[in-house]
Scaffold this motif. Sequence first.
Motif, PDB file in Angstrom:
ATOM      1  N   ALA A  23       0.943  -1.141   0.009  1.00  0.00           N
ATOM      2  CA  ALA A  23      -0.003   0.049   0.136  1.00  0.00           C
ATOM      3  C   ALA A  23       0.905   1.299   0.135  1.00  0.00           C
ATOM      4  O   ALA A  23       0.549   2.253  -0.754  1.00  0.00           O
ATOM      5  CB  ALA A  23      -0.744   0.022   1.061  1.00  0.00           C
ATOM      6  N   ASN A  24       1.936   1.110   0.735  1.00  0.00           N
ATOM      7  CA  ASN A  24       2.755   2.481   0.792  1.00  0.00           C
ATOM      8  C   ASN A  24       3.655   2.562  -0.377  1.00  0.00           C
ATOM      9  O   ASN A  24       3.442   3.751  -1.005  1.00  0.00           O
ATOM     10  CB  ASN A  24       3.687   2.293   1.942  1.00  0.00           C
ATOM     11  CG  ASN A  24       3.061   2.465   3.651  1.00  0.00           C
ATOM     12  OD1 ASN A  24       2.034   2.886   3.403  1.00  0.00           O
ATOM     13  ND2 ASN A  24       3.766   2.299   4.396  1.00  0.00           N
ATOM     14  N   TYR A  25       4.028   1.385  -1.042  1.00  0.00           N
ATOM     15  CA  TYR A  25       4.743   1.718  -2.458  1.00  0.00           C
ATOM     16  C   TYR A  25       3.903   2.160  -3.292  1.00  0.00           C
ATOM     17  O   TYR A  25       4.395   2.931  -4.076  1.00  0.00           O
ATOM     18  CB  TYR A  25       5.177   0.454  -2.816  1.00  0.00           C
ATOM     19  CG  TYR A  25       5.739   0.272  -3.784  1.00  0.00           C
ATOM     20  CD1 TYR A  25       7.437   0.444  -4.162  1.00  0.00           C
ATOM     21  CD2 TYR A  25       5.112  -0.254  -5.011  1.00  0.00           C
ATOM     22  CE1 TYR A  25       7.891   0.626  -5.327  1.00  0.00           C
ATOM     23  CE2 TYR A  25       5.472  -0.376  -6.320  1.00  0.00           C
ATOM     24  CZ  TYR A  25       7.006   0.156  -6.560  1.00  0.00           C
ATOM     25  OH  TYR A  25       7.592  -0.081  -7.774  1.00  0.00           O
ATOM     26  N   ILE A  26       2.650   1.751  -3.486  1.00  0.00           N
ATOM     27  CA  ILE A  26       1.786   2.389  -4.585  1.00  0.00           C
ATOM     28  C   ILE A  26       1.459   3.618  -4.442  1.00  0.00           C
ATOM     29  O   ILE A  26       1.293   4.519  -5.376  1.00  0.00           O
ATOM     30  CB  ILE A  26       0.456   1.255  -4.721  1.00  0.00           C
ATOM     31  CG1 ILE A  26       0.978  -0.054  -5.143  1.00  0.00           C
ATOM     32  CG2 ILE A  26      -0.492   2.171  -5.220  1.00  0.00           C
ATOM     33  CD1 ILE A  26      -0.330  -1.000  -4.973  1.00  0.00           C
ATOM     34  N   GLU A  27       1.123   3.965  -3.132  1.00  0.00           N
ATOM     35  CA  GLU A  27       0.990   5.427  -2.795  1.00  0.00           C
ATOM     36  C   GLU A  27       2.150   6.195  -3.372  1.00  0.00           C
ATOM     37  O   GLU A  27       1.987   7.334  -3.756  1.00  0.00           O
ATOM     38  CB  GLU A  27       0.631   5.730  -1.452  1.00  0.00           C
ATOM     39  CG  GLU A  27       0.057   7.075  -1.344  1.00  0.00           C
ATOM     40  CD  GLU A  27      -0.869   7.683  -2.035  1.00  0.00           C
ATOM     41  OE1 GLU A  27      -0.910   8.958  -2.091  1.00  0.00           O
ATOM     42  OE2 GLU A  27      -1.933   6.651  -2.259  1.00  0.00           O
ATOM     43  N   GLN A  28       3.294   5.923  -2.922  1.00  0.00           N
ATOM     44  CA  GLN A  28       4.368   6.677  -3.322  1.00  0.00           C
ATOM     45  C   GLN A  28       4.565   6.773  -4.821  1.00  0.00           C
ATOM     46  O   GLN A  28       4.941   7.864  -5.418  1.00  0.00           O
ATOM     47  CB  GLN A  28       5.580   5.969  -2.868  1.00  0.00           C
ATOM     48  CG  GLN A  28       5.812   6.089  -1.219  1.00  0.00           C
ATOM     49  CD  GLN A  28       7.121   5.300  -0.714  1.00  0.00           C
ATOM     50  OE1 GLN A  28       7.805   4.697  -1.380  1.00  0.00           O
ATOM     51  NE2 GLN A  28       7.156   4.950   0.430  1.00  0.00           N
ATOM     52  N   LYS A  29       4.133   5.640  -5.464  1.00  0.00           N
ATOM     53  CA  LYS A  29       4.212   5.711  -7.000  1.00  0.00           C
ATOM     54  C   LYS A  29       3.183   6.537  -7.637  1.00  0.00           C
ATOM     55  O   LYS A  29       3.215   7.293  -8.454  1.00  0.00           O
ATOM     56  CB  LYS A  29       4.093   4.493  -7.511  1.00  0.00           C
ATOM     57  CG  LYS A  29       5.574   3.484  -7.281  1.00  0.00           C
ATOM     58  CD  LYS A  29       6.863   4.332  -7.799  1.00  0.00           C
ATOM     59  CE  LYS A  29       7.987   3.731  -7.444  1.00  0.00           C
ATOM     60  NZ  LYS A  29       9.317   4.386  -7.973  1.00  0.00           N
ATOM     61  N   ARG A  30       2.039   6.705  -6.889  1.00  0.00           N
ATOM     62  CA  ARG A  30       1.028   7.479  -7.527  1.00  0.00           C
ATOM     63  C   ARG A  30       1.422   8.915  -7.298  1.00  0.00           C
ATOM     64  O   ARG A  30       0.998   9.596  -8.265  1.00  0.00           O
ATOM     65  CB  ARG A  30      -0.443   7.426  -6.357  1.00  0.00           C
ATOM     66  CG  ARG A  30      -1.455   8.019  -6.773  1.00  0.00           C
ATOM     67  CD  ARG A  30      -2.672   8.154  -5.766  1.00  0.00           C
ATOM     68  NE  ARG A  30      -2.832   6.432  -5.418  1.00  0.00           N
ATOM     69  CZ  ARG A  30      -3.638   5.764  -6.078  1.00  0.00           C
ATOM     70  NH1 ARG A  30      -4.331   6.071  -7.186  1.00  0.00           N
ATOM     71  NH2 ARG A  30      -4.001   4.481  -5.730  1.00  0.00           N
ATOM     72  N   ILE A  31       2.168   9.323  -6.457  1.00  0.00           N
ATOM     73  CA  ILE A  31       2.567  10.592  -6.106  1.00  0.00           C
ATOM     74  C   ILE A  31       3.857  11.032  -7.245  1.00  0.00           C
ATOM     75  O   ILE A  31       3.531  11.943  -8.097  1.00  0.00           O
ATOM     76  CB  ILE A  31       2.813  11.130  -4.709  1.00  0.00           C
ATOM     77  CG1 ILE A  31       1.558  11.007  -3.809  1.00  0.00           C
ATOM     78  CG2 ILE A  31       3.862  12.388  -4.786  1.00  0.00           C
ATOM     79  CD1 ILE A  31       2.364  10.840  -2.298  1.00  0.00           C
ATOM     80  N   GLN A  34       2.957  11.279 -10.933  1.00  0.00           N
ATOM     81  CA  GLN A  34       1.972  12.463 -11.418  1.00  0.00           C
ATOM     82  C   GLN A  34       2.998  13.196 -12.184  1.00  0.00           C
ATOM     83  O   GLN A  34       2.524  14.365 -12.970  1.00  0.00           O
ATOM     84  CB  GLN A  34       1.423  13.195 -10.336  1.00  0.00           C
ATOM     85  CG  GLN A  34       0.092  12.388  -9.689  1.00  0.00           C
ATOM     86  CD  GLN A  34      -0.257  13.060  -8.458  1.00  0.00           C
ATOM     87  OE1 GLN A  34       0.397  13.861  -8.055  1.00  0.00           O
ATOM     88  NE2 GLN A  34      -1.277  12.622  -7.914  1.00  0.00           N
ATOM     89  N   PRO A 113      -0.242   3.765 -10.637  1.00  0.00           N
ATOM     90  CA  PRO A 113      -1.589   3.719 -10.516  1.00  0.00           C
ATOM     91  C   PRO A 113      -2.468   4.726 -11.069  1.00  0.00           C
ATOM     92  O   PRO A 113      -3.698   4.588 -11.191  1.00  0.00           O
ATOM     93  CB  PRO A 113      -1.736   3.486  -9.031  1.00  0.00           C
ATOM     94  CG  PRO A 113      -0.734   4.469  -8.553  1.00  0.00           C
ATOM     95  CD  PRO A 113       0.473   4.230  -9.343  1.00  0.00           C
ATOM     96  N   ASN A 114      -1.980   5.494 -11.624  1.00  0.00           N
ATOM     97  CA  ASN A 114      -2.593   6.911 -12.113  1.00  0.00           C
ATOM     98  C   ASN A 114      -3.289   6.535 -13.509  1.00  0.00           C
ATOM     99  O   ASN A 114      -4.124   7.184 -14.082  1.00  0.00           O
ATOM    100  CB  ASN A 114      -1.552   7.894 -12.294  1.00  0.00           C
ATOM    101  CG  ASN A 114      -1.202   8.378 -10.958  1.00  0.00           C
ATOM    102  OD1 ASN A 114      -1.653   7.860 -10.000  1.00  0.00           O
ATOM    103  ND2 ASN A 114       0.229   8.806 -10.994  1.00  0.00           N
TER     104      ASN A 114
END
Length: 299
Positions: A23-31, A34, A113-114
């Motif tokens: 979850a943390n990794y995916i959120e980091q990549k989401r940011i 961008q 994930p964007n």
Amino acid sequence: MRSWQSFLVERLLLLNKKKINTANYIEQKRIANQAPYVIPAKLQQKYNILKDNTYSLDTYVLESTSDPHTRVILYLHGGGYIEQPLSWHWHFLYKLSQKVNGTIYVPVYPKAPNHNYKEAFEQVLPIYEYLLTKVKPENIVLMGDSAGGGFALALAQFLLESDISQPGNIILLSPWLDITLSHPEIEAMESKEPMLDTKLLIEVGKLYAGKSALSNYLLSPINGPLQGLGKISLFIGTHELFLPDARKFKVLAEKENIDINYFEYPQMNHVFPVFPIPEAKIAMKQMIDIIKEDVDSTR
């Protein structure tokens, strides 16, 4: 017998492999994803990497110093559909461009994930169609590693379904052929795999798929058509998660009487041809021979 260099590389990879909080990794990549991808200036200068502004999609170009217009390679980089190109991609591609006497196009396609796979196909397809205006289709190589290998095969299958000319060669390095990673033999590979995280890949795959079925051949090209594709070459190591599906793909091809160049290297890790090891040099020579032989025979 494997080289001591490959053994050392694998040990280092295992030592540096960390347990990832998905979850943390995916959120980091989401940011991170961008922001537009920016190639490191030192690499761009060192390898004389050009940027093609023909399309809205960032596409980088590497040309050989001699006869760069003989053949072209459309290279789809790996990274689990979530990572941008890494430094070793550029090092590998520079060496490849100089040895094949050609031009390599590297699109930085939309990532999870964007974004999802539909956006990636929509933006990469026009680049392939542009290459068809520059050289004969048989002088085009569609190539990719890991996720990019799966993307490359799926793109070739999409071209087939869309009645668009096939590339002369499709070269796949450790391709991700089934985005579900549901092959029953994959679990046994996890103890040998020094790089990839199964659970993370499965979650990222779902994000990349969006609302589409994971069995869709554009996501899992092992389910797609094989008859009528360009000549396929596949490189895989026996110490990687994707080995069971690579072997399955080979069997499927054989059942349809399709002859592929299948190179299975004992005790090699994921995408081993990019590492500074003797086995990578052998694999590189095999790739060059495949590309040059087929292209030169068309002259």
